[in-house]
Design a protein around this motif. Structure first.
Motif, PDB file in Angstrom:
ATOM      1  N   VAL A  87       0.836  -1.197   0.000  1.00  0.00           N
ATOM      2  CA  VAL A  87       0.000   0.000   0.000  1.00  0.00           C
ATOM      3  C   VAL A  87       0.875   1.253   0.000  1.00  0.00           C
ATOM      4  O   VAL A  87       0.633   2.205  -0.744  1.00  0.00           O
ATOM      5  CB  VAL A  87      -0.954  -0.011   1.209  1.00  0.00           C
ATOM      6  N   LYS A  88       1.926   1.247   0.821  1.00  0.00           N
ATOM      7  CA  LYS A  88       2.811   2.412   0.894  1.00  0.00           C
ATOM      8  C   LYS A  88       3.490   2.684  -0.448  1.00  0.00           C
ATOM      9  O   LYS A  88       3.667   3.846  -0.841  1.00  0.00           O
ATOM     10  CB  LYS A  88       3.873   2.194   1.970  1.00  0.00           C
ATOM     11  N   ALA A  89       3.862   1.618  -1.149  1.00  0.00           N
ATOM     12  CA  ALA A  89       4.559   1.794  -2.430  1.00  0.00           C
ATOM     13  C   ALA A  89       3.682   2.478  -3.469  1.00  0.00           C
ATOM     14  O   ALA A  89       4.201   3.137  -4.389  1.00  0.00           O
ATOM     15  CB  ALA A  89       5.036   0.435  -2.953  1.00  0.00           C
ATOM     16  N   LEU A  90       2.353   2.334  -3.340  1.00  0.00           N
ATOM     17  CA  LEU A  90       1.448   2.844  -4.368  1.00  0.00           C
ATOM     18  C   LEU A  90       0.585   3.999  -3.895  1.00  0.00           C
ATOM     19  O   LEU A  90      -0.216   4.522  -4.678  1.00  0.00           O
ATOM     20  CB  LEU A  90       0.543   1.704  -4.864  1.00  0.00           C
ATOM     21  N   THR A  91       0.716   4.414  -2.651  1.00  0.00           N
ATOM     22  CA  THR A  91      -0.151   5.470  -2.130  1.00  0.00           C
ATOM     23  C   THR A  91       0.024   6.772  -2.899  1.00  0.00           C
ATOM     24  O   THR A  91      -0.957   7.400  -3.324  1.00  0.00           O
ATOM     25  CB  THR A  91       0.121   5.707  -0.634  1.00  0.00           C
ATOM     26  N   VAL A  92       1.250   7.207  -3.111  1.00  0.00           N
ATOM     27  CA  VAL A  92       1.480   8.454  -3.856  1.00  0.00           C
ATOM     28  C   VAL A  92       1.067   8.301  -5.317  1.00  0.00           C
ATOM     29  O   VAL A  92       0.318   9.147  -5.842  1.00  0.00           O
ATOM     30  CB  VAL A  92       2.943   8.908  -3.726  1.00  0.00           C
ATOM     31  N   PRO A  93       1.492   7.262  -6.053  1.00  0.00           N
ATOM     32  CA  PRO A  93       1.041   7.132  -7.453  1.00  0.00           C
ATOM     33  C   PRO A  93      -0.465   6.992  -7.606  1.00  0.00           C
ATOM     34  O   PRO A  93      -1.019   7.394  -8.637  1.00  0.00           O
ATOM     35  CB  PRO A  93       1.765   5.864  -7.937  1.00  0.00           C
ATOM     36  N   ALA A  94      -1.142   6.420  -6.603  1.00  0.00           N
ATOM     37  CA  ALA A  94      -2.578   6.161  -6.733  1.00  0.00           C
ATOM     38  C   ALA A  94      -3.452   7.305  -6.236  1.00  0.00           C
ATOM     39  O   ALA A  94      -4.589   7.457  -6.696  1.00  0.00           O
ATOM     40  CB  ALA A  94      -2.955   4.881  -5.988  1.00  0.00           C
TER      41      ALA A  94
END
Length: 331
Positions: free
Chosen positions: A290-297
């Motif tokens: 979740v942390k890896a994709l929070t900014v891109p998403a």
């Protein structure tokens, strides 16, 4: 549409039993193939593959000459799919994207002529240069997977993915993307310039570069669809769902934000986290996924207060700050 050689047409992709291990293996092979064209950018390739496997779309905001077009064409070639490119300009019309009905003298009736949106990977190049009316032509197909012309729905091929690009430098003659359209992109990424080692490799191999059409496929559309169906079964624990909900709610309560992340954005984060976990060999989602994709998403979905925009506050920095205040699950 990309040209496919006779040798490519005669090749058959061996059948694959789709499980998490095979998804990880195929993802690694796709990244390896695409990196032959887009050198030194594995993260950008992983994000684009994550968007595709979660039935999402990708928005790339980057400078000219960073390989945005090559990424779309190479990704389509790696799955033995079709690719099309739409150059968005101020005079582009919605029918130039979706297709139009024309009168057939021989049949004595109108017949539908499909537009370039009918491909597995559609590159919407410099999407912010077209008018909002033309941009809205993509809203239905990005959400529903079909185009409606004269009351008749025409489904696009699957897998289907839109990779849209916009130039963050030049603003003359551009239109800001509507919030409704930004919300339909599962992820937003930036390719960026290659590092020194990758630049040396590109310059050294400049006389023998690989074009996207020369990439051999590692899967076909059927396998990609089976992979996407398997990814929907990746386990998401209740604590992870709660974590995503708290992150989304935090964006709505931030002082600098006028409009926070919608439910569609929360769903996109969960779906892409499933795909991210699978391409890394796990059948369950972790807080790190979740942390890896929070900014891109999430970042591109925020609408900031006028004061924050005047102070040049970036949505990415707001989301990063919220990640520090919203505690992830302990387990």
């Amino acid at each position: 549409m990309r040209a496919v050689s006779d040798r490519r047409l005669n090749e058959e992709v061996p059948p694959v039993e789709v499980d998490v291990a095979s998804i990880q293996e195929l993802a690694e092979r796709v990244v390896e193939r695409v990196e032959r064209v887009l050198v030194g950018k594995p993260l950008a390739v992983q994000l684009s593959l994550t968007a595709m496997l979660s039935h999402g779309h990708l928005l790339i905001e980057d400078n000219p000459g960073t390989g945005k077009t090559s990424l779309a064409r190479a990704l389509a070639a790696s799955i033995d799919g079709t690719a099309s490119r739409i150059q968005f300009t101020p005079d582009l019309l919605p029918g130039d994207i979706t297709g139009v009905s024309v009168w057939s003298q021989g049949r004595g009736e109108f017949e539908y002529r499909p537009g370039p949106v009918f491909a597995n990977v559609v590159l919407a190049d410099e999407i912010n240069r077209a008018s909002p009316k033309t941009q809205s032509a993509l809203l239905e197909v990005m959400q529903e997977g079909h185009v409606t012309v004269d009351g008749i729905a025409h489904p696009v091929p699957h897998p289907f993915m839109v990779i849209a690009t916009q130039n963050p430098i030049e603003h003359a003659g551009t239109y800001q993307l509507p919030e409704a359209q930004l919300d339909r992109f599962a992820l937003k990424a930036s390719i960026g310039y290659p590092d020194h080692a990758s630049t040396l490799r590109i310059l050294t191999d400049s006389g023998d570069e690989v074009s996207p059409e020369e990439i051999q496929p590692v899967a076909d559309a059927r396998v990609v669809q089976e992979m996407a169906a398997r990814i929907r079964k990746v386990h998401v624990e209740a604590s992870i769902v709660d974590y995503v909900a708290r992150l989304v709610e935090a964006t709505r309560e931030a002082d600098e934000v006028r409009l926070g992340v919608s439910v569609r954005g929360a769903l996109a984060l969960v779906r892409t986290a499933r795909a991210w976990a699978a391409i890394h060999g796990r059948d369950y989602v972790t807080p790190d996924d979740v942390k890896a994709l929070t900014v891109p998403a999430l970042a591109h979905r925020l609408v900031l207060q006028p004061e924050a925009e005047f102070d040049d506050v970036r949505p990415e920095s707001i989301v990063q700050q919220l990640m520090l205040t919203v505690a992830p699950p302990r387990r």
